[in-house]
Design a protein around this motif. Structure first.
Motif, PDB file in Angstrom:
ATOM      1  N   ALA A  29      29.882 -61.187  61.366  1.00 43.57           N
ATOM      2  CA  ALA A  29      29.961 -59.754  61.070  1.00 43.57           C
ATOM      3  C   ALA A  29      28.575 -59.123  61.031  1.00 43.57           C
ATOM      4  O   ALA A  29      28.345 -58.044  61.607  1.00 43.57           O
ATOM      5  CB  ALA A  29      30.683 -59.530  59.740  1.00 43.57           C
ATOM      6  N   VAL A  30      27.638 -59.779  60.378  1.00 47.05           N
ATOM      7  CA  VAL A  30      26.279 -59.240  60.294  1.00 47.05           C
ATOM      8  C   VAL A  30      25.596 -59.302  61.654  1.00 47.05           C
ATOM      9  O   VAL A  30      24.871 -58.377  62.043  1.00 47.05           O
ATOM     10  CB  VAL A  30      25.464 -60.003  59.229  1.00 47.05           C
ATOM     11  CG1 VAL A  30      23.996 -59.601  59.275  1.00 47.05           C
ATOM     12  CG2 VAL A  30      26.028 -59.716  57.839  1.00 47.05           C
ATOM     13  N   ASN A  87      23.215 -53.665  67.071  1.00 42.71           N
ATOM     14  CA  ASN A  87      23.076 -52.223  67.244  1.00 42.71           C
ATOM     15  C   ASN A  87      21.683 -51.702  66.891  1.00 42.71           C
ATOM     16  O   ASN A  87      21.460 -50.485  66.919  1.00 42.71           O
ATOM     17  CB  ASN A  87      24.109 -51.497  66.377  1.00 42.71           C
ATOM     18  CG  ASN A  87      25.540 -51.801  66.787  1.00 42.71           C
ATOM     19  OD1 ASN A  87      25.871 -51.719  67.967  1.00 42.71           O
ATOM     20  ND2 ASN A  87      26.377 -52.164  65.828  1.00 42.71           N
ATOM     21  N   LEU A  88      20.764 -52.600  66.564  1.00 46.35           N
ATOM     22  CA  LEU A  88      19.428 -52.157  66.164  1.00 46.35           C
ATOM     23  C   LEU A  88      18.653 -51.510  67.315  1.00 46.35           C
ATOM     24  O   LEU A  88      17.844 -50.622  67.099  1.00 46.35           O
ATOM     25  CB  LEU A  88      18.630 -53.338  65.608  1.00 46.35           C
ATOM     26  CG  LEU A  88      18.838 -53.658  64.131  1.00 46.35           C
ATOM     27  CD1 LEU A  88      18.053 -54.892  63.746  1.00 46.35           C
ATOM     28  CD2 LEU A  88      18.434 -52.474  63.260  1.00 46.35           C
ATOM     29  N   ARG A 116      21.382 -48.783  58.092  1.00 43.43           N
ATOM     30  CA  ARG A 116      20.732 -47.582  57.568  1.00 43.43           C
ATOM     31  C   ARG A 116      19.469 -47.948  56.793  1.00 43.43           C
ATOM     32  O   ARG A 116      18.442 -47.261  56.890  1.00 43.43           O
ATOM     33  CB  ARG A 116      21.706 -46.809  56.676  1.00 43.43           C
ATOM     34  CG  ARG A 116      21.145 -45.487  56.160  1.00 43.43           C
ATOM     35  CD  ARG A 116      22.195 -44.669  55.431  1.00 43.43           C
ATOM     36  NE  ARG A 116      22.609 -45.310  54.184  1.00 43.43           N
ATOM     37  CZ  ARG A 116      23.791 -45.907  54.014  1.00 43.43           C
ATOM     38  NH1 ARG A 116      24.661 -45.960  54.997  1.00 43.43           N
ATOM     39  NH2 ARG A 116      24.102 -46.462  52.846  1.00 43.43           N
ATOM     40  N   TRP A 117      19.543 -49.041  56.053  1.00 42.47           N
ATOM     41  CA  TRP A 117      18.392 -49.506  55.275  1.00 42.47           C
ATOM     42  C   TRP A 117      17.243 -49.916  56.196  1.00 42.47           C
ATOM     43  O   TRP A 117      16.092 -49.532  55.983  1.00 42.47           O
ATOM     44  CB  TRP A 117      18.829 -50.671  54.390  1.00 42.47           C
ATOM     45  CG  TRP A 117      17.748 -51.243  53.539  1.00 42.47           C
ATOM     46  CD1 TRP A 117      17.234 -50.712  52.391  1.00 42.47           C
ATOM     47  CD2 TRP A 117      17.032 -52.458  53.773  1.00 42.47           C
ATOM     48  NE1 TRP A 117      16.242 -51.531  51.883  1.00 42.47           N
ATOM     49  CE2 TRP A 117      16.115 -52.619  52.713  1.00 42.47           C
ATOM     50  CE3 TRP A 117      17.099 -53.438  54.759  1.00 42.47           C
ATOM     51  CZ2 TRP A 117      15.247 -53.699  52.629  1.00 42.47           C
ATOM     52  CZ3 TRP A 117      16.241 -54.536  54.681  1.00 42.47           C
ATOM     53  CH2 TRP A 117      15.329 -54.665  53.624  1.00 42.47           C
ATOM     54  N   LEU A 118      17.527 -50.671  57.243  1.00 45.20           N
ATOM     55  CA  LEU A 118      16.484 -51.108  58.172  1.00 45.20           C
ATOM     56  C   LEU A 118      15.868 -49.933  58.915  1.00 45.20           C
ATOM     57  O   LEU A 118      14.650 -49.881  59.129  1.00 45.20           O
ATOM     58  CB  LEU A 118      17.061 -52.105  59.170  1.00 45.20           C
ATOM     59  CG  LEU A 118      17.369 -53.505  58.639  1.00 45.20           C
ATOM     60  CD1 LEU A 118      18.162 -54.306  59.675  1.00 45.20           C
ATOM     61  CD2 LEU A 118      16.080 -54.243  58.277  1.00 45.20           C
ATOM     62  N   ARG A 119      16.704 -48.988  59.302  1.00 43.88           N
ATOM     63  CA  ARG A 119      16.203 -47.832  60.052  1.00 43.88           C
ATOM     64  C   ARG A 119      15.426 -46.857  59.178  1.00 43.88           C
ATOM     65  O   ARG A 119      14.749 -45.962  59.693  1.00 43.88           O
ATOM     66  CB  ARG A 119      17.374 -47.115  60.720  1.00 43.88           C
ATOM     67  CG  ARG A 119      17.976 -47.909  61.876  1.00 43.88           C
ATOM     68  CD  ARG A 119      19.310 -47.344  62.313  1.00 43.88           C
ATOM     69  NE  ARG A 119      19.827 -48.035  63.495  1.00 43.88           N
ATOM     70  CZ  ARG A 119      21.086 -47.982  63.907  1.00 43.88           C
ATOM     71  NH1 ARG A 119      21.979 -47.266  63.227  1.00 43.88           N
ATOM     72  NH2 ARG A 119      21.468 -48.646  64.984  1.00 43.88           N
TER      73      ARG A 119
END
Length: 248
Positions: free
Chosen positions: A42-43, A49-50, A164-167
């Motif tokens: 899942a992850v 999508n990054l 969202r956190w990574l971006r």
């Protein structure tokens, strides 16, 4: 997946009656590995999508034994090691150095920090310049995630928050730095002293998919029995009532 299928190969085949009643094909030993595989899949799909500016590696063998890092990311926002934990439907509570799942303490924070430190050491040695690595523990589909005090050595996010956190990070690496770190990160010898050749990945995926279909089929049959038995009892009672009324 490999460990799961190795353990599952030792399981006794289910009887016809067990299959009819939806008994899971998983054993007590293989079940945690199955949940873990689902979480990593899942992850992994989310990380796809990054975008092209990121290098994303999965199940990176590290050290000298069979240990691995679930996911390694290299991108403009930095370098990250991700430890995926599938705690679907369970409450997760975090405060400082403690992470509890349904009231039980875990070593997730320690393991996540250890993987990051290990990754930084190995990448620094291979790249020949300091590489900072941020450890992340990703909780997959928890019932809730409560953070009373943020851990210092590792970050904790849910799978729903991850992209969202990574971006949200500002770039800290130049394109050249990302390319240089990525070049050593993709080398198996960077991570493992005796890297093994890649096995039959297609066959591994095919066998996992077959097991997943059996697990899903068993779950559907259990659900059908749970819903069907009360319905049968209700219909039997109603038939009895109607039969009694008709006989008056």
């Amino acid at each position: 997946m490999e460990e799961l299928l190795t353990l599952q190969a030792l399981a006794r085949p289910r009887s016809t009656l067990q299959r009819i009643f939806g008994v899971s094909p998983l054993t007590q030993e293989s079940s945690p590995w199955y949940r873990g595989a689902l979480g990593e899949i899942a992850v992994g799909r989310l990380l796809a999508n990054l975008g092209p500016e990121w290098l994303v590696l999965h199940a990176v063998p590290v050290g000298t034994g069979t240990s691995d890092i679930d996911h390694v990311l290299v991108g403009p926002a930095g370098v990250f090691t991700i430890n995926t934990k599938n705690h679907s439907g369970q409450p997760v509570w975090v405060a400082g150095r403690t992470l509890m799942v349904a009231g039980t303490k875990t070593r997730h924070l320690y393991n996540g920090a250890y993987e990051a430190a290990r990754g930084a050491k190995l990448l620094t040695a291979a790249a020949r310049f300091p590489v900072k690595v941020t450890g992340v523990v990703v909780i997959v589909e928890p019932k809730s995630l409560t953070i009373r005090a943020r851990p210092e050595a590792v970050k904790v996010v849910t799978d729903a928050q991850l992209l969202r956190w990574l971006r949200g990070f500002r770039p800290v690496l130049t394109g050249e730095e990302v390319a240089n770190i990525s070049a050593v990160a993709v080398q198996p010898g960077t991570w493992h002293r005796r890297p093994a050749p890649r096995g039959d990945q297609v066959g591994l995926q095919r066998n996992f998919d077959a097991l997943r279909r059996l697990v899903d089929q068993a779950r559907r049959r259990r659900a059908a029995w749970v819903l069907g038995v009360p319905a049968m009892v209700f219909l039997t009672i109603m038939n009895g009532i109607l039969h009694g009324l008709g006989g008056r």
